[in-house]
Structures are given as structure tokens and as C-alpha cells.
Design a protein around this motif. Structure first.
Motif, short mmCIF file in Angstrom:
data_model
loop_
_atom_site.label_atom_id
_atom_site.label_comp_id
_atom_site.label_asym_id
_atom_site.label_seq_id
_atom_site.Cartn_x
_atom_site.Cartn_y
_atom_site.Cartn_z
N VAL A 296 0.85 -1.19 0.00
CA VAL A 296 0.00 0.00 0.00
C VAL A 296 0.89 1.24 0.00
CG1 VAL A 296 -1.93 -1.12 1.17
CG2 VAL A 296 -0.14 -0.05 2.52
N ASP A 297 0.27 2.38 -0.26
CA ASP A 297 0.97 3.67 -0.19
C ASP A 297 2.23 3.70 -1.06
OD1 ASP A 297 -0.90 4.50 1.69
OD2 ASP A 297 0.29 3.72 3.36
N GLN A 298 2.00 3.67 -2.37
CA GLN A 298 3.14 3.74 -3.28
C GLN A 298 3.86 5.08 -3.12
OE1 GLN A 298 2.26 2.73 -7.45
NE2 GLN A 298 0.26 2.01 -6.73
N PRO A 299 5.18 5.06 -3.00
CA PRO A 299 5.92 6.33 -3.00
C PRO A 299 5.82 7.00 -4.36
CG PRO A 299 7.42 4.45 -3.08
CD PRO A 299 6.05 3.89 -2.84
N LEU A 300 6.05 8.30 -4.39
CA LEU A 300 5.86 9.06 -5.62
C LEU A 300 6.76 8.56 -6.74
CD1 LEU A 300 4.50 11.41 -7.06
CD2 LEU A 300 6.27 12.93 -6.13
#
Length: 313
Positions: A296-300
């Protein structure tokens, strides 16, 4: 490398002494011999063992002597021999570079490299180079309208997940890392990560271990129908049983074991341009600790890579 040998530009102990350095002149492997360029590359027992294990055709007609120029001349002449394959022509040149690298590892890192591993590494690297060369030539010769090259990420069939993997390998330190990303039929990332790989001696071995880690990460997430995709054609051919590499036998057995845990599985080759996400995960992600995994929460930076990694419908 050949030019440096002929021009006496290899910094062996004997050469460094002529430049004013106050050091011992003996070979680090055999203290009774002076470390000349010719000794390191051709006459040292370690070098002789490497040459013998390589079974290169040039040794059938020539035995390396005390004349460096004569030895190099024979290697150059063998490259012009039309009866030899490209691989056979490249082996002597590649061996010179690897023998010198092994000398530096011993001198600077106190690392004793196995002659047999050097030969296996040379064979794998040459094969990978030739495959890359053939792919490039094939791509150039085929008209654009008729070309089908897996150089972009292609979506798998419905209900099938695709896991791209790659490895990074430092030839100086032998440190290796693996990266992977799992995506569904729509190209949506389901999980990604990277890991430091231990006891790795070659880029090919690093690729195989990166695949194993990727397979384990897919399995613990309960996914059963998979396509595994990597940019090492040598490894993919070996896993699919098209070729045999003696240094990969144990790893291939491990891969076969993990393959049995899936309902359906494919191993596919893709060019580096289509494997950029896994490549960057392997190269840049594992900075802190030995393992990194997220779902989850892919980095930019990852979102941008996934967006650039457009897929063909």
C-alpha cells in the motif's frame, strides 16, 4: 585491456617500482616470483589454472611463454580465426580481464577467488553479451511493421498476475540486491519490494536468487496463477529447460520446487526497457536493512515509474 597489456600500463608491483614506489616486487600468490604483467596474466599458477579450466582452443596450438607481446599477439590472431565461434574468440580476452580483477580482489580485499568460478563467470557473461548482441541485430534487421519485441510491460490474461523481477550486482564487492513488483491484469501494483541477496558470485546467480525471492513473496500472498518476467534471457532459458548451466543447477532445482506450489506458472523474457520498475527497485530501494516490502501507499517515485511503464493491451 589488450592495449594496456601491450603498452605496459598494468600497475603490477614491478611496474609500480619503476615509477618510484617503494614496495615489494613479488607476486601476492607466489612470493618467489616477481609480479610482472606476464606473470600475473599468463605464468602465475593461479592464471595457468584458469586458462586450463577454460579449455580455450588457442591453448591447443600455443603455450604461453615469457614474452608478453607474443602471448597477446596469439590472442589477437585467434580472434581472426574464422573456424572459431564468437564465444571462443571472446573467452581469452574476457579471461585476461577477470584474472586481473581477481588479482586486485586479493591485493585490496584479501579475497581468494576460485579459478573454476572465474571460468563459469566468464562463460555466463559472454553468453549474456552474445544474446544481447543477437537481440540488437534482430531488432535492427526486422522491419518496424513486422517487429514484435517485448520491450514494454504487457498485461497478463484475466485472473493471472504478473511479477517482474530483476537483480543488481556489484562485480567489485559481489554485493547483490533483488527487486520485484506484482501487478494484476489492469497493471495495478499489488505488492513490491527488494532484498539484499547473500552468497552471490555472478550476475546470473543474482538474477536466479532474485527470482526465488520474488516467487516466495508471491506465494505468501496466496496468488496461484502467475507470469514471472525478467530481463536475463540466459536465466529464463535455463529455467524453461532450453539451456543448462552447471553453476545454476541447485538454484534451478529450488525454482522448480517453488514452481510446484502454483496452479499455473510461466517464465518470460522481457527487455530491460520493459522491466524498468523491477530494475529500479533492485537498484535503489534496499538502502536501509536487508529487506523491504510494501503493498500500500506507493511512494511518488514508484508511481511515476509505473505510469511510464505503459502496457500493451
Amino acid at each position: 585491456m589488450l592495449w594496456r597489456v601491450v603498452s605496459q600500463a598494468i600497475p603490477t608491483c614491478s611496474r609500480l617500482i619503476t615509477r618510484g614506489m617503494r614496495i615489494e616486487s613479488h607476486c601476492p600468490r607466489c612470493p618467489t616470483a616477481e609480479e610482472t604483467i606476464n606473470h600475473v596474466l599468463f605464468q602465475c599458477p593461479f592464471a595457468k589454472m584458469v586458462w586450463q579450466l577454460s579449455n580455450t582452443p588457442i591453448l591447443q596450438t600455443h603455450r604461453f611463454d615469457d614474452d608478453t607481446e607474443d602471448n597477446v599477439s596469439h590472442i589477437i590472431n585467434s580472434y581472426q580465426n574464422k573456424n572459431l565461434t564468437l564465444s571462443q574468440k571472446l573467452v581469452p580476452i574476457w579471461l585476461l580481464w577477470r584474472i586481473w580483477k581477481a588479482r586486485n580482489k586479493l591485493v585490496f580485499n584479501k579475497f581468494l577467488e576460485s579459478p573454476s568460478k572465474i571460468v563459469l563467470q566468464v562463460e555466463a557473461e559472454i553468453q549474456e553479451y552474445i544474446n544481447s548482441l543477437n537481440n540488437s541485430q534482430t531488432s535492427t534487421n526486422i522491419p518496424p511493421n513486422h517487429r514484435f519485441v517485448a520491450d514494454k510491460w504487457v498485461r497478463p490474461p484475466p485472473t493471472v498476475f504478473k511479477c517482474n523481477f530483476d537483480a543488481g550486482f556489484d562485480v567489485e564487492t559481489h554485493k547483490a540486491t533483488g527487486g520485484w513488483i506484482i501487478r494484476d491484469n489492469h497493471g495495478n501494483p499489488k505488492a513490491w519490494g527488494s532484498s539484499k541477496l547473500t552468497h552471490v558470485s555472478s550476475p546470473l546467480e543474482a538474477e536466479a536468487k532474485a527470482l526465488l525471492v520474488a516467487m516466495q513473496q508471491v506465494w505468501i500472498r496466496g496468488l496461484k496463477d502467475l507470469q514471472f518476467e525478467g530481463d536475463s534471457e540466459i536465466l529464463i532459458n535455463a529455467v524453461n529447460g532450453r539451456t543448462i548451466h552447471s553453476d545454476l543447477i541447485n538454484l534451478i532445482q529450488d525454482i522448480d520446487y517453488w514452481s510446484s506450489k502454483f496452479s499455473s506458472i510461466q517464465f518470460m523474457f522481457i527487455r530491460r526497457s520493459g522491466n524498468s520498475v523491477a530494475h529500479n527497485l533492485a537498484k535503489f530501494s534496499c538502502f536501509h536493512g536487508d529487506f523491504f516490502s510494501r503493498s500500500v501507499d506507493q511512494p511518488l517515485w514508484l508511481k511515476r515509474l509505473v505510469c511510464k511503464d505503459s502496457f500493451i493491451t
